[in-house]
Design an enzyme around this catalytic site. Structure first.
Site, PDB file in Angstrom:
ATOM      1  N   HIS A   1      -1.997  60.221 -10.879  1.00 42.85           N
ATOM      2  CA  HIS A   1      -3.206  59.406 -11.008  1.00 42.85           C
ATOM      3  C   HIS A   1      -4.152  59.894 -12.109  1.00 42.85           C
ATOM      4  O   HIS A   1      -4.747  59.096 -12.829  1.00 42.85           O
ATOM      5  CB  HIS A   1      -3.929  59.412  -9.659  1.00 42.85           C
TER       6      HIS A   1
ATOM      7  N   SER B   1      -8.517  53.460 -12.437  1.00 36.35           N
ATOM      8  CA  SER B   1      -8.697  53.569 -10.992  1.00 36.35           C
ATOM      9  C   SER B   1      -9.851  52.693 -10.492  1.00 36.35           C
ATOM     10  O   SER B   1      -9.779  51.480 -10.579  1.00 36.35           O
ATOM     11  CB  SER B   1      -8.886  55.052 -10.665  1.00 36.35           C
TER      12      SER B   1
END
Ligand code: NAG
Ligand code: NAG
Ligand code: NAG
Ligand code: NAG
Ligand code: NAG
Length: 420
Positions: free
Chosen positions: A392, A188
């Site tokens: 995620h 990320s």
């Protein structure tokens, strides 16, 4: 209604742990039960205690950036079963891992020896280094600025982390190991800052054997997380409100925050479904990959703190649709000699890059990852994770993350490092 009150309390705790007391948030009996009740045995351990418990070697290293931030890196020089000369004599390839938004080095290991990528890599023979960005639990230090007093300490976004933190950490690792190149793994935000570095200081591409991007974040216009999309419509207002309230740091770790999150997320807690709903709301729902007993371990060190500007920069990216430097508004001209912020020049990111992304990731949209992939000059491969619901955060802690992601990453790194 009660969940709304809880979420508001969580927000207050996030910037001022002095404004509230645990008893203002939860009923007396809930607090007592959580304090006396059973806990996962890893709950509350920091990274050093955690790795010692699991039999991994752990070292701490401090490095000072060109602009005075003092960062702590953690190193796992070898796996569990290597001892003595064998562990250090051969020149092992090094892997540097950089955490995501609100995370720290701990998030690379806390899922334990089977599931954590960093530990899989240490056991596979790599010299593993874990970075910590400025401002988080381990890197809340500066040669002159005091993070509690000087608001300039918090004047940074992933752009700054890419420009200053990564070069300091990468050069430190190369010097300490005597290697010419290392491998970089980002999750990320750990990918955004790498892309910023590789385009702003392209000479760093020469120091990278392979860059592995998990849940890559560059273009963000098509993300599907509703709250973030809503905030992105009010990016300027967000900055003004934060400035007016004097909030420069968001979600720093504090004992109160950990206790609140423990009550919410602990297995057996009456609130655990709310905790999980909140995580799924932010990242994408994936019940099959959720390990309920792990949640309180996840929250013992995370969130670990970021600057308000970090979030603001991401909101700007969503709003503008560009992958570009921080927008200072009227001050852009002074800083960049142009009215709008310059875009990162993706064609300068010449390191070999492998992208791993997921269908149910609400923050890294497939369309945006592929848009970015099409511009990367040295794309090694893009791997869309097979599991439909993968989200995620599953890259860090999914129950099947080893077979769905880690084994593939280790094999790819072996391949690029000529490890058999
Ligand atoms: C390494 O050590 C652990 C713990 O002692 C053991 O469970 C595991 O089987 C060993 N692995 C190898 C590859 O020898
Ligand atoms: C490089 O490493 C050597 C020995 O490992 C150490 O003495 C030296 O201070 C390091 N230099 C930098 C700039 O970190
Ligand atoms: C991505 O977002 C932009 C702007 O909102 C929109 O024009 C475009 O159609 C979207 N693309 C996809 C594939 O959703
Ligand atoms: C953001 O603003 C756009 C354009 O005004 C609007 O279409 C969209 O619905 C807004 N999104 C959210 C989540 O409020
Ligand atoms: C980006 O870098 C490439 C390669 O050096 C260069 O040709 C191009 O002009 C740059 N683009 C911009 C917008 O600066």
């Amino acid at each position: 209604m009660y969940s709304i009150r809880l979420i508001l309390s969580l927000l207050v705790v996030s910037w001022s742990s002095h404004a509230l007391n645990i008893h203002d948030i939860f009923p007396e009996d809930v607090v007592r039960e959580a304090r006396l009740g059973e806990h996962n045995e890893d709950f509350g351990l920091n990274i050093i205690q955690f790795l010692e418990k699991y039999g991994y070697p752990i070292e701490s290293h401090e490095v000072t950036t060109e602009d005075g931030y003092i960062l702590t890196m953690h190193r796992i020089p070898h796996g569990r079963n290597e001892t003595g000369i064998l562990a250090t004599s051969t020149k092992k390839p090094a892997v540097f891992l950089m955490h995501g938004l609100l995370c720290s080095s701990m998030d690379w290991v806390n899922a334990g020896p089977t599931r954590s990528l960093a530990l899989n890599l240490a056991d596979a023979g790599y010299d593993v280094w874990l970075g910590n960005n400025r401002g988080n639990t381990w890197s809340r230090k500066h040669v002159v600025l005091d993070p509690d007093v000087d608001k300039e300490f918090w004047d940074y976004s992933f752009d700054t982390c890419g420009y200053y933190d990564l070069p300091a950490e990468i050069d430190y690792v190369l010097n300490a190991t005597g290697l010419e190149k290392l491998n970089y793994v980002g999750h990320s935000q750990g990918t955004s800052e790498f892309f910023a570095l590789a385009s702003l200081r392209p000479e760093y591409n020469e120091k990278i054997t392979l860059m592995v991007a998990l849940a890559p974040i560059a273009y963000m216009q098509n993300l599907t997380q509703p709250l973030v999309l809503f905030l992105a419509n009010y990016t300027t207002l967000f900055d003004i409100v934060m400035e007016q309230l004097g909030i420069h740091e968001i979600f720093p770790s504090s004992p109160l925050l950990v206790e609140v999150l423990d009550i919410l997320c602990r297995e057996g807690s009456e609130y655990q479904d709310l905790c999980i709903d909140l995580i799924f709301f932010l990242t994408g729902p994936d019940m099959p990959q959720m390990d309920r007993s792990f949640m309180e371990v996840a929250i013992s060190n995370t969130p670990a703190g970021i600057s308000a500007r970090m979030l603001s920069h991401y909101l700007q990216e969503i709003q503008s649709g560009y992958f570009r430097r921080y927008d200072y508004g009227l001050k852009n001209f002074e800083i960049y000699k142009q009215l709008s912020p310059p875009s990162y020049n993706v064609s300068l990111i010449t390191s070999p890059v492998a992208l791993y992304y997921a269908r149910n990731d609400r923050l890294a949209a497939i369309y945006n990852v592929e848009q970015f992939a099409s511009e990367l000059p040295n794309l090694v491969m893009k791997n869309l994770i097979e599991f439909e619901l993968f989200n995620h955060l599953d890259f860090l802690w999914a129950t099947d993350v080893k077979t769905l992601v880690n084994d593939d990453v280790v094999a790819l790194l072996n391949n690029h490092n000529h490890v058999s």
